[in-house]
Design a protein around this motif. Structure first.
Motif, PDB file in Angstrom:
ATOM      1  N   ALA A 205       1.154  -1.323   0.312  1.00 44.64           N
ATOM      2  CA  ALA A 205      -0.055   0.243  -0.377  1.00 44.64           C
ATOM      3  C   ALA A 205       1.286   1.273  -0.312  1.00 44.64           C
ATOM      4  O   ALA A 205       0.903   2.045  -0.972  1.00 44.64           O
ATOM      5  N   ARG A 208       1.837   1.870  -3.474  1.00 43.15           N
ATOM      6  CA  ARG A 208       0.877   2.572  -3.828  1.00 43.15           C
ATOM      7  C   ARG A 208       0.911   3.660  -4.140  1.00 43.15           C
ATOM      8  O   ARG A 208       0.488   4.810  -4.641  1.00 43.15           O
ATOM      9  N   SER A 209       0.697   3.889  -2.773  1.00 42.73           N
ATOM     10  CA  SER A 209       0.824   5.523  -2.638  1.00 42.73           C
ATOM     11  C   SER A 209       1.722   6.349  -2.447  1.00 42.73           C
ATOM     12  O   SER A 209       1.551   7.539  -3.379  1.00 42.73           O
ATOM     13  N   ALA A 345      -4.349   4.759  -0.406  1.00 42.38           N
ATOM     14  CA  ALA A 345      -3.566   4.108  -0.030  1.00 42.38           C
ATOM     15  C   ALA A 345      -2.929   4.352   0.929  1.00 42.38           C
ATOM     16  O   ALA A 345      -2.439   3.089   1.664  1.00 42.38           O
ATOM     17  N   GLU A 348      -4.692   2.284   3.720  1.00 46.02           N
ATOM     18  CA  GLU A 348      -4.599   0.963   4.062  1.00 46.02           C
ATOM     19  C   GLU A 348      -3.219   0.513   4.597  1.00 46.02           C
ATOM     20  O   GLU A 348      -3.370  -0.836   5.677  1.00 46.02           O
TER      21      GLU A 348
END
Length: 547
Positions: A205, A208-209, A345, A348
């Motif tokens: 995550a 992705r962030s 993200a 998460e």
């Protein structure tokens, strides 16, 4: 354009009253001045092409040729004194500006490094699913001197001839050293670890962030570069307008001086024209300063070498009307928005970290195994005894030993009590996740506000541009009429000055409206333009968006 008739000025004698006639030399000189003024007016008019044509700009940049060396300085380097001299401005197109900015921006490069760091962290967490194998080796030497003393001895247990016999008060001493080495392999494998998977998901995550933050950084940089480029175009065009105004002011001032010398205008008109010409010079100086600042601002965004100064090579082209209505723009801005997705993200990742921390209260099962070998050597020397000897043992002068060992087994660990430390950390991470959720709500509202501001500003700028075009056309005709009336003696110099000021104001208003149309278009693109999340993917440099 003869001036055989006398010029009548409202600021002089009354209208219809006879005025002194100008000499033939004055007439020819004034005719040359007015012809030059006509050329200056046509130059002003050339700054305003037809609606289907772009506004004229600076020297065009050749997009087929690469720009000069635009590689920035190393991040930790400081420019030297010789490199700070400003060179010849280099014309860049908007596409070249975007390409250089995307390649050179230190802010964007920092985001690329953050993506690489997040990828390395994910790879690190994925490695926890594999066993850990390590090798060890140890070696050393030590030396000691030892003394023995037995106050009671062992005389009652053994006969004096026995090697273990120690008389009371027996003494002994010796020196010894030992050398040893050990080596082996150790294997450890976490068979059961409830924190391993949440940590890996948190790293995923975070990656992705970081990638979404990179895409959002591309959008932000696109807007900053576009705004700076359009502002530089505005500054360049404003300098051209102010230069034309100063040239016109100098011509009109010289006309006023000639007319005053001929006795056709009062001293007041000359003083007024001198004040207007000085004000025009001041505005030109301010426009040149704004142009220099706009160039350096763009150079800073592009992270150019210190000696390179950018210039706007594209003419001012009007961006098309935004293709979506407000509602469709808002809906499209929320869909796949990297700014919002990056926050989601991040949330998460925080929640997965909370699960990983909470898993610290659960048991862990590990497999361990090791195998190794060792060797040692012991030496004793300078053995001495006194008072009958000590201490009933045979002393070996040298002893070598060798050995090997292996082990295998299972290990269980379970944290039973930590005074609430782990649960407190998990609650803190959960609260941080809730805070990020509120940031998503706030960012959602900010996106809507930015879309609405840009959309309404875009529509208003288009309407202002239409009105400004009408105003420029009318002001230009009014200036020509005022000049003719001034020549014919039907109006005074004040009317001509006011009409000229209105013309210049209309030119600037049209320029501002045109630049604002382009800037608001770029602001709308900032919210909707698709950008790659992979730093290795090519970045589009054309500022057009289609549904």
């Amino acid at each position: 354009m003869g001036l055989a008739l006398a010029l009548g000025l409202g600021s002089g004698p009354g209208a219809g009253q006879p005025l002194p006639a100008a000499s033939s030399g004055d007439v020819r000189r004034l005719e040359r001045r007015w012809n030059e003024l006509d050329r200056q007016i046509r130059a002003l008019e050339e700054l305003l092409p037809a609606e289907s044509e772009p506004l004229k700009g600076g020297a065009p940049a050749d997009p087929s040729l690469p720009p000069p060396d635009t590689a920035p300085l190393p991040p930790l380097a400081l420019p030297q004194a010789g490199s700070l001299r400003e060179g010849q401005p280099q014309a860049l197109s908007l596409e070249q500006t975007l390409a250089i900015g995307f390649a050179n921006s230190p802010t964007l490069q920092a985001r690329r490094e953050e993506v690489a760091a997040a990828l390395a962290e994910l790879q690190s967490q994925m490695g926890t699913y594999w066993p850990r194998l390590s090798a060890y080796a140890a070696g050393g030497t030590d030396q000691a001197s030892t003394s023995f003393f037995s106050p009671t001895g062992t005389g009652t247990l053994f006969a004096p001839s026995n090697p273990l016999f120690i008389p009371p008060g027996g003494r002994g001493s010796l020196n010894s050293n030992a050398n040893g080495v050990a080596t082996g392999l150790q294997l450890r494998y976490e068979l059961l670890d409830f924190a391993r998977t949440p940590k890996a998901r948190a790293a995923l995550a975070s990656l992705r962030s970081s990638r979404l933050a990179y895409a959002d950084g591309l959008r932000r940089l696109q807007l900053s570069l576009s705004e700076s480029y359009y502002q530089l175009q505005r500054a360049d065009q404003l300098v051209r307008i102010r230069e034309a105004v100063v040239r016109n002011d100098l011509l009109i001032l010289q006309d006023s001086l000639d007319l005053k010398q001929a006795g056709l205008v009062p001293r007041l008109d000359v003083l007024r024209r001198q004040a207007i010409e000085a004000d025009g010079q001041e505005q030109l100086i301010a426009a040149l300063a704004d142009q220099a600042i706009a160039r350096r601002r763009l150079a800073a965004l592009l992270n150019l070498p210190p000696q390179l100064t950018p210039a706007a090579g594209d003419p001012i082209r009007l961006q098309p009307r935004w293709p979506l209505d407000l509602e469709a723009s808002l809906v499209a801005s929320y869909r796949d928005n990297p700014e919002l997705e990056a926050l989601l993200a991040t949330r998460e990742a925080l929640l997965q970290q909370k699960d990983a921390v909470a898993a610290g209260l659960l048991p862990k099962l590990s497999l361990f195994a090791s195998a190794g070998a060792s060797a040692s050597n012991a030496n004793n020397w300078n053995v001495r005894v006194a008072d009958g000897g000590c201490c009933g043992a045979t002393v070996a002068t040298s002893l070598n030993t060798y050995g090997s060992d292996w082990s295998v087994g299972l290990a269980v660990s379970w944290l039973l009590f930590d005074a609430g430390t782990t649960r407190g950390q998990a609650r803190a991470l959960a609260r941080r996740g809730a805070a990020v959720a509120q940031q998503v709500a706030a960012q959602r509202n900010d996106i809507r506000l930015r879309i609405e501001q840009a959309f309404f500003g875009h529509e208003a700028s288009l309407a202002r541009l239409v009105a400004a075009r009408r105003g420029v056309k009318a002001s230009l005709e009014a200036f020509r009429d005022a000049r003719l009336r001034y020549q014919a003696g039907l109006s005074n110099e004040l009317d001509l000055s006011n009409t000229q000021e209105r013309l210049i104001s209309s030119l600037v208003q049209r320029l501002e409206a045109t630049v604002n149309v382009n800037i608001t278009y770029a602001q709308l693109l900032r919210e909707l333009l698709p950008m790659p999340t992979d730093p290795e993917a090519p970045v589009p440099s054309r500022l057009q968006w289609t549904p």
